[in-house]
Design a protein around this motif. Sequence first.
Motif, short mmCIF file in Angstrom:
data_model
loop_
_atom_site.label_atom_id
_atom_site.label_comp_id
_atom_site.label_asym_id
_atom_site.label_seq_id
_atom_site.Cartn_x
_atom_site.Cartn_y
_atom_site.Cartn_z
N LEU A 24 33.83 -9.25 22.95
CA LEU A 24 33.23 -10.55 22.69
C LEU A 24 32.08 -10.87 23.64
CD1 LEU A 24 36.39 -12.72 22.01
CD2 LEU A 24 34.73 -11.89 20.34
N ASN A 25 32.12 -10.34 24.85
CA ASN A 25 31.11 -10.68 25.84
C ASN A 25 30.08 -9.58 26.05
OD1 ASN A 25 32.02 -13.31 26.61
ND2 ASN A 25 33.84 -12.28 27.37
N LYS A 26 30.02 -8.65 25.13
CA LYS A 26 29.04 -7.58 25.21
C LYS A 26 27.65 -8.16 24.99
CE LYS A 26 27.92 -3.12 23.30
NZ LYS A 26 28.22 -2.13 22.28
N THR A 27 26.72 -7.78 25.82
CA THR A 27 25.35 -8.25 25.69
C THR A 27 24.74 -7.64 24.44
OG1 THR A 27 25.18 -8.33 28.09
CG2 THR A 27 23.11 -8.38 26.85
N PRO A 28 24.16 -8.46 23.56
CA PRO A 28 23.57 -7.92 22.34
C PRO A 28 22.36 -7.04 22.66
CG PRO A 28 23.11 -10.27 22.52
CD PRO A 28 24.02 -9.90 23.66
N GLU A 29 22.15 -6.05 21.82
CA GLU A 29 21.00 -5.16 21.98
C GLU A 29 19.72 -5.96 21.76
OE1 GLU A 29 21.03 -1.81 22.75
OE2 GLU A 29 23.16 -2.16 23.13
N PRO A 30 18.66 -5.63 22.50
CA PRO A 30 17.37 -6.30 22.28
C PRO A 30 16.87 -6.04 20.86
CG PRO A 30 17.33 -5.03 24.32
CD PRO A 30 18.61 -4.68 23.60
N LYS A 31 16.18 -7.02 20.31
CA LYS A 31 15.63 -6.91 18.95
C LYS A 31 14.12 -6.73 19.03
CE LYS A 31 19.17 -9.64 16.68
NZ LYS A 31 19.45 -10.79 15.85
N THR A 32 13.56 -6.27 17.93
CA THR A 32 12.12 -6.14 17.80
C THR A 32 11.64 -7.14 16.75
OG1 THR A 32 12.19 -3.81 18.39
CG2 THR A 32 10.23 -4.56 17.22
N HIS A 33 10.60 -7.89 17.08
CA HIS A 33 10.03 -8.89 16.19
C HIS A 33 8.58 -8.51 15.89
CE1 HIS A 33 13.41 -11.58 17.25
NE2 HIS A 33 13.28 -11.03 18.44
N ILE A 34 8.12 -8.85 14.71
CA ILE A 34 6.75 -8.54 14.28
C ILE A 34 5.96 -9.83 14.12
CG2 ILE A 34 5.31 -7.53 12.46
CD1 ILE A 34 7.03 -5.43 13.83
N VAL A 35 4.75 -9.83 14.69
CA VAL A 35 3.78 -10.91 14.45
C VAL A 35 2.57 -10.26 13.79
CG1 VAL A 35 2.26 -12.64 15.48
CG2 VAL A 35 4.56 -12.29 16.42
N GLU A 36 2.24 -10.72 12.60
CA GLU A 36 1.07 -10.21 11.91
C GLU A 36 -0.15 -11.04 12.27
OE1 GLU A 36 1.98 -10.17 7.72
OE2 GLU A 36 3.07 -8.27 7.90
N ILE A 37 -1.27 -10.38 12.39
CA ILE A 37 -2.54 -11.06 12.64
C ILE A 37 -3.35 -10.91 11.36
CG2 ILE A 37 -4.61 -11.17 14.06
CD1 ILE A 37 -2.98 -9.63 16.24
N LYS A 38 -3.55 -12.02 10.67
CA LYS A 38 -4.37 -11.98 9.46
C LYS A 38 -4.93 -13.36 9.14
CE LYS A 38 -0.37 -11.76 6.36
NZ LYS A 38 0.27 -10.99 5.31
N LYS A 39 -6.10 -13.34 8.52
CA LYS A 39 -6.82 -14.57 8.17
C LYS A 39 -7.00 -15.47 9.39
CE LYS A 39 -5.45 -14.46 3.37
NZ LYS A 39 -4.90 -15.17 2.23
N LEU A 40 -7.32 -14.82 10.53
CA LEU A 40 -7.55 -15.52 11.80
C LEU A 40 -6.36 -16.37 12.25
CD1 LEU A 40 -11.29 -16.53 11.25
CD2 LEU A 40 -10.42 -14.73 12.76
N LYS A 41 -5.14 -15.84 12.00
CA LYS A 41 -3.91 -16.53 12.41
C LYS A 41 -2.89 -15.52 12.90
CE LYS A 41 -4.34 -20.27 9.11
NZ LYS A 41 -3.76 -20.97 7.95
N PHE A 42 -2.00 -15.99 13.79
CA PHE A 42 -0.81 -15.25 14.17
C PHE A 42 0.31 -15.73 13.26
CE2 PHE A 42 -3.16 -15.40 18.27
CZ PHE A 42 -3.28 -14.03 18.49
N ILE A 43 0.97 -14.81 12.58
CA ILE A 43 2.01 -15.18 11.63
C ILE A 43 3.30 -14.45 11.99
CG2 ILE A 43 2.67 -15.21 9.20
CD1 ILE A 43 -0.39 -15.11 8.58
#
Length: 111
Positions: A24-43
């Motif tokens: 129950l107290n195991k540290t969760p594995e790190p995740k990877t998140h994606i941010v797309e750069i398009k139409k002059l915005k961070f999404i």
Amino acid sequence: MKKRLLVPGFLVLFVFMGMGYTALNKTPEPKTHIVEIKKLKFIPAELTVKKGDTVIWINKDFFPHDVTEEKKGAWSSSTLQKGESWKKVITESSDYLCNLHKVMKGKLIVM
């Protein structure tokens, strides 16, 4: 006649409780998140992550961009051409922007 090893009930309970506590107290594995750069915005423009997660910014725009911590410039990518990406392990919340197009802003929130 075979001798049986008797294990006191409290010891069995203690072992099982210890196993459950560890699981129950195991540290969760790190995740990877994606941010797309398009139409002059961070999404997405705002992203909530956990400390130690990785964020990958991918330039899907026609224009070159970078990713730079806004307040002190504590970290920055190189200039990213279309199709290029940059990643960073996140350790704290921060606002960021594109130095080439200062109207492009994003925010990382560490929970």
